[in-house]
Motif scaffolding. Sequence first.
Motif, PDB file in Angstrom:
ATOM      1  N   ASN A 217      22.631  37.356  30.464  1.00 15.86           N
ATOM      2  CA  ASN A 217      21.587  38.321  30.790  1.00 15.86           C
ATOM      3  C   ASN A 217      22.256  39.635  31.175  1.00 15.86           C
ATOM      4  OD1 ASN A 217      19.481  36.552  30.325  1.00 15.86           O
ATOM      5  ND2 ASN A 217      19.376  35.865  32.445  1.00 15.86           N
ATOM      6  N   VAL A 218      22.117  40.630  30.301  1.00  9.42           N
ATOM      7  CA  VAL A 218      22.834  41.893  30.479  1.00  9.42           C
ATOM      8  C   VAL A 218      22.473  42.512  31.832  1.00  9.42           C
ATOM      9  CG1 VAL A 218      23.205  44.203  29.546  1.00  9.42           C
ATOM     10  CG2 VAL A 218      22.889  42.264  27.989  1.00  9.42           C
ATOM     11  N   GLY A 219      23.503  42.838  32.606  1.00  8.42           N
ATOM     12  CA  GLY A 219      23.298  43.482  33.900  1.00  8.42           C
ATOM     13  C   GLY A 219      23.064  42.520  35.051  1.00  8.42           C
ATOM     14  N   SER A 220      23.340  41.233  34.855  1.00  7.50           N
ATOM     15  CA  SER A 220      23.104  40.252  35.905  1.00  7.50           C
ATOM     16  C   SER A 220      24.172  40.344  36.997  1.00  7.50           C
ATOM     17  CB  SER A 220      23.100  38.834  35.324  1.00  7.50           C
ATOM     18  OG  SER A 220      23.148  37.866  36.346  1.00  7.50           O
ATOM     19  N   GLN A 221      23.752  40.554  38.219  1.00  6.62           N
ATOM     20  CA  GLN A 221      24.685  40.583  39.346  1.00  6.62           C
ATOM     21  C   GLN A 221      25.283  39.206  39.597  1.00  6.62           C
ATOM     22  OE1 GLN A 221      25.616  43.385  40.981  1.00  6.62           O
ATOM     23  NE2 GLN A 221      27.077  42.184  42.218  1.00  6.62           N
ATOM     24  N   TRP A 222      24.458  38.174  39.390  1.00 10.11           N
ATOM     25  CA  TRP A 222      24.968  36.800  39.547  1.00 10.11           C
ATOM     26  C   TRP A 222      26.104  36.527  38.565  1.00 10.11           C
ATOM     27  CZ3 TRP A 222      25.648  32.518  36.499  1.00 10.11           C
ATOM     28  CH2 TRP A 222      25.870  31.308  37.158  1.00 10.11           C
ATOM     29  N   ALA A 223      25.949  36.994  37.328  1.00  6.80           N
ATOM     30  CA  ALA A 223      26.988  36.794  36.320  1.00  6.80           C
ATOM     31  C   ALA A 223      28.284  37.490  36.733  1.00  6.80           C
ATOM     32  CB  ALA A 223      26.515  37.306  34.966  1.00  6.80           C
ATOM     33  N   LEU A 224      28.181  38.687  37.279  1.00  4.67           N
ATOM     34  CA  LEU A 224      29.365  39.413  37.731  1.00  4.67           C
ATOM     35  C   LEU A 224      30.093  38.625  38.818  1.00  4.67           C
ATOM     36  CD1 LEU A 224      31.258  41.840  38.066  1.00  4.67           C
ATOM     37  CD2 LEU A 224      29.496  42.908  39.495  1.00  4.67           C
ATOM     38  N   GLU A 225      29.359  38.125  39.795  1.00  6.26           N
ATOM     39  CA  GLU A 225      29.988  37.374  40.889  1.00  6.26           C
ATOM     40  C   GLU A 225      30.584  36.063  40.399  1.00  6.26           C
ATOM     41  OE1 GLU A 225      30.523  38.773  43.718  1.00  6.26           O
ATOM     42  OE2 GLU A 225      29.366  40.523  43.031  1.00  6.26           O
ATOM     43  N   GLN A 226      29.908  35.415  39.461  1.00  7.90           N
ATOM     44  CA  GLN A 226      30.445  34.168  38.908  1.00  7.90           C
ATOM     45  C   GLN A 226      31.709  34.437  38.100  1.00  7.90           C
ATOM     46  OE1 GLN A 226      29.251  31.089  39.548  1.00  7.90           O
ATOM     47  NE2 GLN A 226      30.937  30.194  38.379  1.00  7.90           N
ATOM     48  N   ALA A 227      31.731  35.546  37.373  1.00  6.67           N
ATOM     49  CA  ALA A 227      32.928  35.906  36.605  1.00  6.67           C
ATOM     50  C   ALA A 227      34.111  36.165  37.536  1.00  6.67           C
ATOM     51  CB  ALA A 227      32.643  37.136  35.747  1.00  6.67           C
ATOM     52  N   LYS A 228      33.864  36.856  38.630  1.00  7.91           N
ATOM     53  CA  LYS A 228      34.925  37.092  39.621  1.00  7.91           C
ATOM     54  C   LYS A 228      35.432  35.768  40.199  1.00  7.91           C
ATOM     55  CE  LYS A 228      33.471  41.665  41.356  1.00  7.91           C
ATOM     56  NZ  LYS A 228      32.982  42.373  42.561  1.00  7.91           N
ATOM     57  N   TYR A 229      34.489  34.900  40.541  1.00  5.31           N
ATOM     58  CA  TYR A 229      34.862  33.596  41.117  1.00  5.31           C
ATOM     59  C   TYR A 229      35.747  32.811  40.147  1.00  5.31           C
ATOM     60  CZ  TYR A 229      34.517  28.851  42.891  1.00  5.31           C
ATOM     61  OH  TYR A 229      34.822  27.581  43.341  1.00  5.31           O
ATOM     62  N   ASN A 230      35.331  32.759  38.892  1.00  5.80           N
ATOM     63  CA  ASN A 230      36.116  32.012  37.906  1.00  5.80           C
ATOM     64  C   ASN A 230      37.489  32.632  37.704  1.00  5.80           C
ATOM     65  OD1 ASN A 230      34.054  30.177  37.508  1.00  5.80           O
ATOM     66  ND2 ASN A 230      33.261  31.174  35.674  1.00  5.80           N
ATOM     67  N   LEU A 231      37.567  33.949  37.710  1.00  9.45           N
ATOM     68  CA  LEU A 231      38.844  34.623  37.480  1.00  9.45           C
ATOM     69  C   LEU A 231      39.887  34.210  38.518  1.00  9.45           C
ATOM     70  CD1 LEU A 231      39.453  38.227  36.326  1.00  9.45           C
ATOM     71  CD2 LEU A 231      40.685  37.399  38.324  1.00  9.45           C
ATOM     72  N   VAL A 232      39.484  34.153  39.781  1.00 11.44           N
ATOM     73  CA  VAL A 232      40.475  33.841  40.828  1.00 11.44           C
ATOM     74  C   VAL A 232      40.621  32.348  41.075  1.00 11.44           C
ATOM     75  CG1 VAL A 232      40.206  36.053  41.986  1.00 11.44           C
ATOM     76  CG2 VAL A 232      38.745  34.152  42.662  1.00 11.44           C
ATOM     77  N   ASN A 233      39.641  31.545  40.677  1.00 10.55           N
ATOM     78  CA  ASN A 233      39.696  30.113  40.970  1.00 10.55           C
ATOM     79  C   ASN A 233      40.025  29.233  39.767  1.00 10.55           C
ATOM     80  OD1 ASN A 233      38.714  29.658  43.941  1.00 10.55           O
ATOM     81  ND2 ASN A 233      37.297  31.173  43.098  1.00 10.55           N
ATOM     82  N   GLU A 234      39.710  29.697  38.570  1.00 12.81           N
ATOM     83  CA  GLU A 234      39.876  28.856  37.389  1.00 12.81           C
ATOM     84  C   GLU A 234      40.982  29.327  36.447  1.00 12.81           C
ATOM     85  OE1 GLU A 234      38.398  26.118  37.240  1.00 12.81           O
ATOM     86  OE2 GLU A 234      36.744  26.326  38.655  1.00 12.81           O
ATOM     87  N   TYR A 235      41.444  30.547  36.606  1.00 16.37           N
ATOM     88  CA  TYR A 235      42.482  31.085  35.718  1.00 16.37           C
ATOM     89  C   TYR A 235      43.815  31.158  36.452  1.00 16.37           C
ATOM     90  CZ  TYR A 235      39.041  32.440  32.211  1.00 16.37           C
ATOM     91  OH  TYR A 235      38.057  32.421  31.245  1.00 16.37           O
ATOM     92  N   MET A 236      44.860  30.668  35.772  1.00 18.71           N
ATOM     93  CA  MET A 236      46.181  30.776  36.371  1.00 18.71           C
ATOM     94  C   MET A 236      46.637  32.225  36.426  1.00 18.71           C
ATOM     95  SD  MET A 236      49.839  29.175  35.234  1.00 18.71           S
ATOM     96  CE  MET A 236      50.254  30.656  34.309  1.00 18.71           C
ATOM     97  N   LEU A 237      46.364  32.972  35.340  1.00 12.81           N
ATOM     98  CA  LEU A 237      46.762  34.377  35.291  1.00 12.81           C
ATOM     99  C   LEU A 237      45.866  35.116  34.305  1.00 12.81           C
ATOM    100  CD1 LEU A 237      48.895  36.440  36.304  1.00 12.81           C
ATOM    101  CD2 LEU A 237      50.236  35.907  34.259  1.00 12.81           C
ATOM    102  N   VAL A 238      45.404  36.293  34.730  1.00 16.74           N
ATOM    103  CA  VAL A 238      44.628  37.182  33.859  1.00 16.74           C
ATOM    104  C   VAL A 238      45.332  38.525  33.858  1.00 16.74           C
ATOM    105  CG1 VAL A 238      42.431  38.348  33.479  1.00 16.74           C
ATOM    106  CG2 VAL A 238      42.458  35.987  34.341  1.00 16.74           C
ATOM    107  N   GLY A 239      45.774  38.951  32.679  1.00 12.78           N
ATOM    108  CA  GLY A 239      46.462  40.226  32.547  1.00 12.78           C
ATOM    109  C   GLY A 239      45.524  41.312  32.060  1.00 12.78           C
ATOM    110  N   VAL A 240      46.080  42.497  31.886  1.00 11.39           N
ATOM    111  CA  VAL A 240      45.321  43.621  31.330  1.00 11.39           C
ATOM    112  C   VAL A 240      46.074  44.152  30.121  1.00 11.39           C
ATOM    113  CG1 VAL A 240      44.209  44.243  33.503  1.00 11.39           C
ATOM    114  CG2 VAL A 240      46.424  45.243  32.935  1.00 11.39           C
ATOM    115  N   THR A 241      45.316  44.613  29.145  1.00 11.96           N
ATOM    116  CA  THR A 241      45.906  45.091  27.901  1.00 11.96           C
ATOM    117  C   THR A 241      46.925  46.196  28.142  1.00 11.96           C
ATOM    118  OG1 THR A 241      43.837  44.570  26.764  1.00 11.96           O
ATOM    119  CG2 THR A 241      45.352  46.040  25.629  1.00 11.96           C
ATOM    120  N   GLU A 242      46.619  47.072  29.092  1.00 14.76           N
ATOM    121  CA  GLU A 242      47.476  48.224  29.347  1.00 14.76           C
ATOM    122  C   GLU A 242      48.832  47.826  29.923  1.00 14.76           C
ATOM    123  OE1 GLU A 242      43.228  49.159  29.262  1.00 14.76           O
ATOM    124  OE2 GLU A 242      44.405  47.739  30.464  1.00 14.76           O
TER     125      GLU A 242
END
Length: 360
Positions: A235-260
């Motif tokens: 759902n475009v613009g969902s605040q819940w989705a943003l918070e869930q994405a943040k949660y998964n990034l720090v809890n479910e991913y070993m490492l997330v880099g940036v293209t730059e």
Amino acid sequence: MGLLRVMMPPKLQLLALLAFAVAMFFLENQIQKLEESRGKLERAIARHEVREIEQRHTQDGLRERASAASAPPDADDDLVVIYNRVPKTASTSFTNIAYDLCGRNRYHVLHINTTKNNPVMSIQDQVRFVKNVTEWREMKPAFYHGHVSFLDFTKFGVKKKPIYVNVIRDPIERLVSYYYFLRFGDDYRPGLRRRKQGDKKTFDECVSAGGSDCAPEKLWLQIPFFCGHYSECWNVGSQWALEQAKYNLVNEYMLVGVTEELEDFVMMLEAALPRFFKGATDLYKTGKKSHLRKTSEKKPPTKESIAKLQQSAIWKMENEFYEFALEQFQFVRAHAVREKDGELYLLAQNFFYEKIYPKN
């Protein structure tokens, strides 16, 4: 005997001697048979004991083989890494590194190719994918990659989850790259016809005209990719989705880099997962094909176009997620990498064990 010889007639004496000789012969024969029987019995007992020993050895060997077969595999041989790559974030460049190293480092690379690049799997495909990843031992260790949103393996009763890694990019730069990629392709497969081929309109012209391919809604991609397979994620613009994405990034991913800062990301992965990425840093720096993919005919957007997109709430949310990921990546890097004379190097092990009890 001498008295009998005196008293008995000679014929009787002869018969007595014959009878005595026969008796002695019979007795000796019986004794010999008893000795032979005892020898046979001893040999039978010995053979029985040998069979028992052989059976014990066989059973011990079978138990050892069964134990070895049921024992868990070496930890490195059971590793699974999933890179659910976001489009136009240097994902092909990074994936090529994995392909270049798989033979040397002894692991398998598998591309998750979904129909029409749909990042959301059906529930039945989710079950199939989880089963493949966890039970397909012939493919382990494995590096899976594809344009698929995050999938939570714990929902399916899996005890050992795969290792997730990913790379994200400044949201406007990612959208601009994708816009031109759909029209002109890239130098990786220059002959392939793209979906929007023939459309010569620039990104700035699209923004000025309010086109759909450059609309703020097209920025909504990195958040749902990290959010996962929940309806609210898309759902475009969902605040819940943003918070869930943040949660998964720090809890479910070993490492997330940036293209730059992709080189730093590759270097840290090599240190953390050498079974997969040993030699990755040198390959990234010197490889002929690992990091050369560039979108063709790409023109940087003007400040006016950028400012217009930045007015949208969708950009603010996607940018917030990107800044969150960037801050987390820089935090991890600050505790893993140092720079000296313009060169990056990894920190040595910075912990040890002491006061180990009980003493031997």
